[in-house]
Design an enzyme around this catalytic site. Structure first.
Site, PDB file in Angstrom:
ATOM      1  CG  ASP A  41      -2.272  -0.648   0.915  1.00  0.00           C
ATOM      2  OD1 ASP A  41      -2.508  -0.990  -0.262  1.00  0.00           O
ATOM      3  OD2 ASP A  41      -3.056  -0.838   1.856  1.00  0.00           O
ATOM      4  N   GLY A  85       2.147   2.576  -2.709  1.00  0.00           N
ATOM      5  CA  GLY A  85       1.943   3.277  -3.977  1.00  0.00           C
ATOM      6  C   GLY A  85       2.713   2.683  -5.148  1.00  0.00           C
ATOM      7  CB  THR A 107      -0.487  -0.266  -8.195  1.00  0.00           C
ATOM      8  OG1 THR A 107      -0.311  -1.553  -7.607  1.00  0.00           O
ATOM      9  CG2 THR A 107      -1.361  -0.381  -9.424  1.00  0.00           C
ATOM     10  CE  LYS A 167       1.081  -7.088  -7.923  1.00  0.00           C
ATOM     11  NZ  LYS A 167       1.390  -6.065  -6.919  1.00  0.00           N
ATOM     12  N   GLY A 173       6.393  -5.504  -7.876  1.00  0.00           N
ATOM     13  CA  GLY A 173       6.427  -6.577  -6.882  1.00  0.00           C
ATOM     14  C   GLY A 173       5.104  -6.656  -6.145  1.00  0.00           C
ATOM     15  CB  ALA A 174       3.251  -8.861  -4.291  1.00  0.00           C
ATOM     16  N   PRO A 217       2.864  13.573  -5.239  1.00  0.00           N
ATOM     17  CG  PRO A 217       1.771  15.262  -6.436  1.00  0.00           C
ATOM     18  CD  PRO A 217       2.955  14.330  -6.501  1.00  0.00           C
ATOM     19  CG  LEU A 229      -2.191  12.907  -8.518  1.00  0.00           C
ATOM     20  CD1 LEU A 229      -1.957  12.498  -9.969  1.00  0.00           C
ATOM     21  CD2 LEU A 229      -2.085  14.414  -8.386  1.00  0.00           C
TER      22      LEU A 229
HETATM   23  N1  LIG Z   1      -0.150   9.421  -5.003  1.00  0.00           N
HETATM   24  C1  LIG Z   1      -1.341   8.868  -4.845  1.00  0.00           C
HETATM   25  N2  LIG Z   1      -2.473   9.551  -5.166  1.00  0.00           N
HETATM   26  C2  LIG Z   1      -3.688   8.990  -4.998  1.00  0.00           C
HETATM   27  N3  LIG Z   1      -3.911   7.759  -4.521  1.00  0.00           N
HETATM   28  C3  LIG Z   1      -2.828   7.033  -4.175  1.00  0.00           C
HETATM   29  C4  LIG Z   1      -1.503   7.548  -4.314  1.00  0.00           C
HETATM   30  N4  LIG Z   1      -0.645   6.602  -3.906  1.00  0.00           N
HETATM   31  C5  LIG Z   1      -1.387   5.565  -3.522  1.00  0.00           C
HETATM   32  N5  LIG Z   1      -2.691   5.822  -3.668  1.00  0.00           N
HETATM   33  C6  LIG Z   1      -3.820   4.927  -3.323  1.00  0.00           C
HETATM   34  O1  LIG Z   1      -3.438   4.212  -2.157  1.00  0.00           O
HETATM   35  C7  LIG Z   1      -3.757   2.826  -2.284  1.00  0.00           C
HETATM   36  C8  LIG Z   1      -2.465   2.013  -2.251  1.00  0.00           C
HETATM   37  O2  LIG Z   1      -1.660   2.338  -3.379  1.00  0.00           O
HETATM   38  P1  LIG Z   1      -1.107   1.211  -4.343  1.00  0.00           P
HETATM   39  O3  LIG Z   1      -2.194   0.245  -4.681  1.00  0.00           O
HETATM   40  O4  LIG Z   1      -0.416   1.878  -5.473  1.00  0.00           O
HETATM   41  O5  LIG Z   1      -0.073   0.516  -3.329  1.00  0.00           O
HETATM   42  P2  LIG Z   1       0.842  -0.764  -3.598  1.00  0.00           P
HETATM   43  O6  LIG Z   1       2.158  -0.477  -2.977  1.00  0.00           O
HETATM   44  O7  LIG Z   1       0.811  -1.070  -5.046  1.00  0.00           O
HETATM   45  O8  LIG Z   1       0.100  -1.913  -2.775  1.00  0.00           O
HETATM   46  P3  LIG Z   1       0.244  -3.522  -2.981  1.00  0.00           P
HETATM   47  O9  LIG Z   1       1.362  -3.955  -2.080  1.00  0.00           O
HETATM   48  O10 LIG Z   1      -1.099  -4.012  -2.537  1.00  0.00           O
HETATM   49  O11 LIG Z   1       0.523  -3.803  -4.421  1.00  0.00           O
HETATM   50  C9  LIG Z   1      -4.537   2.697  -3.584  1.00  0.00           C
HETATM   51  O12 LIG Z   1      -5.913   2.814  -3.313  1.00  0.00           O
HETATM   52  C10 LIG Z   1      -4.063   3.874  -4.424  1.00  0.00           C
HETATM   53  O13 LIG Z   1      -5.023   4.284  -5.360  1.00  0.00           O
HETATM   54 MG   LIG Z   2       0.144  -2.747  -5.998  1.00  0.00          MG
END
Ligand SMILES: Nc1ncnc2c1ncn2[C@@H]1O[C@H](COP(=O)(O)OP(=O)(O)OP(=O)(O)O)[C@@H](O)[C@H]1O
Ligand SMILES: [Mg+2]
EC number: 6.3.3.3
Length: 251
Positions: free
Chosen positions: A20, A22, A24, A45, A121-122, A213, A215
């Protein structure tokens, strides 16, 4: 040399300090920005868990939605499991035992369609993946550099330096670090943010390539691309991808 290492998968592995943070969002936004420059970058992925393919909530679907790449989600994430568990356990629940060979082989078709891949990654680098391997073993088997996504707020120095140290101990090259304003809490309230990037650079010797930032989650591609251009130094990422192209051409 192992058979896996002949796979010649080119790309950058986007890892994170946690789930979580960010990965993705940044994998998709950076891919979209590079594609807008004319680079034929795809997304991969290797394994995902936590949602059903087709729900629109899986990482592969989010990656395709933000980048606008025309692929099937199951081609981007060949191993997809519904349980909200670490990949090893989510796979086991569906009777699948993951192996590094199968994970890597499933990504090979994408290399035929793209010059290079951004690979998400995951979770983080020490996530259990197979009975014998952690995520870092997949990264090191792929022999590609990594980009670390970390949150921008308090606690990130510790998580980031531990991730850097673990990757280095396993011989993995690190292209840089990106801080992301991912939490729901208001980052402006956090007085550590101003100094986190500087301290991470000082103690790791690596570059923080920017702070991304928050969004609106449903922003469209142009907004993600614009924000990457405004906030992230893409130079080191382009160079890491170009270096591999040269070394592969050179044999
Ligand atoms: N900069 C950002 N602006 C808006 N929303 C964000 C931002 N970064 C992350 N999020 C939101 O926070 C949540 C977690 O982000 P994301 O899914 O990219 O994490 P992750 O590291 O890929 O998690 P995972 O380990 O599950 O793959 C999502 O709902 C994503 O839309
Ligand atoms: Mg992810």
């Amino acid at each position: 040399m192992s058979r896996l290492r002949d796979a010649s998968i080119r790309g950058l592995f986007v890892t994170g300090t946690d789930t979580d943070v960010g990965k993705t969002i940044l994998t998709a936004a950076i891919t979209a920005a590079l594609r807008a420059e004319g680079l034929n970058v795809g997304v991969w992925k290797p394994v995902q868990s936590g949602a059903r393919l087709g729900s629109g909530l899986t990482d592969s679907e989010r990656l395709l939605q933000i980048t606008g790449i025309d692929e099937r989600p199951e081609a981007v994430a060949p191993f997809s499991f519904e349980a909200p568990l670490t990949p090893l356990l989510a796979a086991k629940q569906e009777g699948v035992t993951l192996t590094l060979t199968e994970l890597i082989d499933a990504g090979i078709p994408l290399t035929k369609r793209y010059d290079t891949l951004l690979i998400e990654g995951a979770g983080g680098v020490a996530v259990p993946l197979t009975n014998d391997n952690l995520m870092v073993d997949l990264i090191s088997e792929l022999r590609i550099p990594t980009l670390i996504i970390a949150r921008s707020s308090l606690g990130t120095i510790n998580h980031t330096l531990l991730t850097v140290s673990f990757l280095r101990n396993c011989g993995v090259q690190i292209t840089g670090i990106i801080l992301n304003d991912s939490e729901w809490s208001e980052p402006l309230d956090d007085p550590s943010i101003a100094s986190n990037a500087e301290l991470i650079e000082q103690y790791s010797g690596l570059k923080v390539l920017g702070r991304f930032p928050r969004l609106h989650a449903d922003s469209h591609s142009e907004m993600w691309i614009h924000t990457v251009r405004q906030t992230i130094q893409l130079g080191p990422i382009r160079e890491a991808l170009a270096d591999q192209k040269l070394s592969h051409i050179g044999g």
